[in-house]
Design a protein around this motif. Structure first.
Motif, PDB file in Angstrom:
ATOM      1  N   PHE A  55       0.831  -1.202   0.000  1.00 50.95           N
ATOM      2  CA  PHE A  55       0.000   0.000   0.000  1.00 50.95           C
ATOM      3  C   PHE A  55       0.869   1.257   0.000  1.00 50.95           C
ATOM      4  CE2 PHE A  55      -2.806  -3.210   1.668  1.00 50.95           C
ATOM      5  CZ  PHE A  55      -4.061  -2.853   1.225  1.00 50.95           C
ATOM      6  N   TYR A  56       0.411   2.275  -0.723  1.00 50.40           N
ATOM      7  CA  TYR A  56       1.097   3.559  -0.723  1.00 50.40           C
ATOM      8  C   TYR A  56       0.058   4.670  -0.862  1.00 50.40           C
ATOM      9  CZ  TYR A  56       0.584   3.300  -5.812  1.00 50.40           C
ATOM     10  OH  TYR A  56       0.071   3.200  -7.083  1.00 50.40           O
TER      11      TYR A  56
ATOM     12  N   TYR B 182       1.398  -7.095  -5.439  1.00 52.92           N
ATOM     13  CA  TYR B 182       0.343  -6.153  -5.776  1.00 52.92           C
ATOM     14  C   TYR B 182       0.617  -4.837  -5.061  1.00 52.92           C
ATOM     15  CZ  TYR B 182      -2.052 -10.476  -6.999  1.00 52.92           C
ATOM     16  OH  TYR B 182      -2.369 -11.689  -7.541  1.00 52.92           O
ATOM     17  N   SER B 183       0.776  -3.757  -5.828  1.00 48.68           N
ATOM     18  CA  SER B 183       0.791  -2.450  -5.181  1.00 48.68           C
ATOM     19  C   SER B 183      -0.662  -1.983  -5.109  1.00 48.68           C
ATOM     20  CB  SER B 183       1.663  -1.455  -5.945  1.00 48.68           C
ATOM     21  OG  SER B 183       1.162  -1.203  -7.235  1.00 48.68           O
ATOM     22  N   VAL B 184      -0.966  -1.180  -4.094  1.00 50.79           N
ATOM     23  CA  VAL B 184      -2.343  -0.728  -3.888  1.00 50.79           C
ATOM     24  C   VAL B 184      -2.341   0.735  -3.454  1.00 50.79           C
ATOM     25  CG1 VAL B 184      -4.534  -1.130  -2.681  1.00 50.79           C
ATOM     26  CG2 VAL B 184      -2.916  -3.038  -2.979  1.00 50.79           C
TER      27      VAL B 184
ATOM     28  N   ASP C 104      -2.272   4.352   4.168  1.00 53.35           N
ATOM     29  CA  ASP C 104      -0.955   4.542   4.760  1.00 53.35           C
ATOM     30  C   ASP C 104       0.072   3.771   3.954  1.00 53.35           C
ATOM     31  OD1 ASP C 104      -1.299   6.216   7.067  1.00 53.35           O
ATOM     32  OD2 ASP C 104      -2.262   4.536   8.112  1.00 53.35           O
ATOM     33  N   ARG C 105       1.315   4.035   4.222  1.00 57.01           N
ATOM     34  CA  ARG C 105       2.434   3.322   3.611  1.00 57.01           C
ATOM     35  C   ARG C 105       2.592   2.018   4.400  1.00 57.01           C
ATOM     36  NH1 ARG C 105       5.349   5.920   0.392  1.00 57.01           N
ATOM     37  NH2 ARG C 105       4.954   7.976   1.257  1.00 57.01           N
TER      38      ARG C 105
ATOM     39  N   LEU D 203       4.296  -0.870   8.740  1.00 54.09           N
ATOM     40  CA  LEU D 203       3.573   0.377   8.568  1.00 54.09           C
ATOM     41  C   LEU D 203       4.534   1.505   8.917  1.00 54.09           C
ATOM     42  CD1 LEU D 203       0.722   1.739   8.180  1.00 54.09           C
ATOM     43  CD2 LEU D 203       0.443   1.485  10.642  1.00 54.09           C
ATOM     44  N   THR D 204       4.707   2.450   8.001  1.00 57.86           N
ATOM     45  CA  THR D 204       5.635   3.545   8.275  1.00 57.86           C
ATOM     46  C   THR D 204       4.935   4.889   8.137  1.00 57.86           C
ATOM     47  OG1 THR D 204       6.408   3.805   5.990  1.00 57.86           O
ATOM     48  CG2 THR D 204       7.559   2.187   7.342  1.00 57.86           C
ATOM     49  N   ALA D 205       5.547   5.907   8.714  1.00 57.45           N
ATOM     50  CA  ALA D 205       5.040   7.271   8.592  1.00 57.45           C
ATOM     51  C   ALA D 205       5.231   7.756   7.158  1.00 57.45           C
ATOM     52  CB  ALA D 205       5.767   8.189   9.576  1.00 57.45           C
ATOM     53  N   GLU D 206       4.539   8.826   6.839  1.00 53.87           N
ATOM     54  CA  GLU D 206       4.488   9.358   5.476  1.00 53.87           C
ATOM     55  C   GLU D 206       5.851   9.460   4.790  1.00 53.87           C
ATOM     56  OE1 GLU D 206       3.677  10.957   1.897  1.00 53.87           O
ATOM     57  OE2 GLU D 206       2.249  10.037   3.244  1.00 53.87           O
ATOM     58  N   GLY D 207       6.837  10.024   5.421  1.00 53.09           N
ATOM     59  CA  GLY D 207       8.098  10.306   4.748  1.00 53.09           C
ATOM     60  C   GLY D 207       9.132   9.203   4.800  1.00 53.09           C
ATOM     61  N   ILE D 208       8.794   8.043   5.343  1.00 49.76           N
ATOM     62  CA  ILE D 208       9.774   6.966   5.520  1.00 49.76           C
ATOM     63  C   ILE D 208       9.548   5.900   4.463  1.00 49.76           C
ATOM     64  CG2 ILE D 208      10.698   5.214   7.073  1.00 49.76           C
ATOM     65  CD1 ILE D 208       9.622   6.980   9.400  1.00 49.76           C
ATOM     66  N   GLY D 209      10.449   5.841   3.480  1.00 47.56           N
ATOM     67  CA  GLY D 209      10.352   4.858   2.412  1.00 47.56           C
ATOM     68  C   GLY D 209      10.791   3.486   2.880  1.00 47.56           C
TER      69      GLY D 209
END
Length: 187
Positions: A38-39, A69-71, A119-120, A136-142
């Motif tokens: 998920f992104y 699968y990306s979502v 969420d990422r 599960l990571t915060a917005e800016g963490i790739g």
């Protein structure tokens, strides 16, 4: 509540893959390992770097029997437009699921309430449809696809070797542990 060791919920979704629009459902992953990646959204900043990183590992994951699968909550039409215009995203060969109704996003409990985005988050589902791990990571963490591949290998190893566990930093071929009272206090 944790989703670990829970069954994924039934779903049907439209996706874009390799020049075609396809339909994806829980039936497509039955009996296979699957990653749901998920992104937050197409045409953004961290997301294309992550999708390209995952694309670089796609062939390896496919050889391991893993469907990828990306979502995002964008439509499959937007996925096609992004795939056609981004140098990084054009590398993607796995299915890009559109989830504008947030069905999968809510099933996997990664909805950014009020934002219309996911969420990422990354989920590994085993051949029985059971979630074995998620991140599960915060917005800016790739995320790092190399580490994802390592975790998939560990999950596949412990599934095929009951009674064994993979310690921290385990890599394929490393020693594993057989938990027992004899190991208590000796590690």
């Amino acid at each position: 509540m944790s989703l670990i060791n829970t069954q994924i919920q039934p779903f049907t979704a439209n996706a874009y893959r390799n020049g075609d629009f396809i339909e994806v459902s829980q039936d497509d992953i039955a009996g296979s390992w699957a990653i749901f990646f998920f992104y937050p959204g197409d045409f953004t900043f961290v997301c294309p770097t992550e999708l390209a990183d995952l694309a670089e590992h796609h062939d390896e994951l496919e050889r391991m029997g893993v469907k990828v699968y990306s979502v995002s909550t964008d439509s499959h039409f937007v996925h096609k437009a992004w795939h056609d215009t981004s140098a990084d995203v054009s590398k993607v060969q796995y299915a890009m699921i559109g989830d504008p109704a947030l069905t999968l996003t809510r099933n996997f409990d990664v909805e950014r309430v009020g934002a219309g985005q996911a969420d990422r988050a990354t989920f590994l589902v085993d051949p029985d449809g059971v979630i074995q791990f998620y991140e599960l990571t915060a917005e800016g963490i790739g995320r790092n696809a190399t580490e994802l591949v390592r975790k998939v290998k560990a999950a596949q190893y412990i599934r095929s070797h009951p009674g064994q566990v993979c310690p921290a930093h385990w890599e394929e071929g490393d020693d594993t542990l057989a938990p027992s009272i004899d190991l208590v206090g000796k590690i």
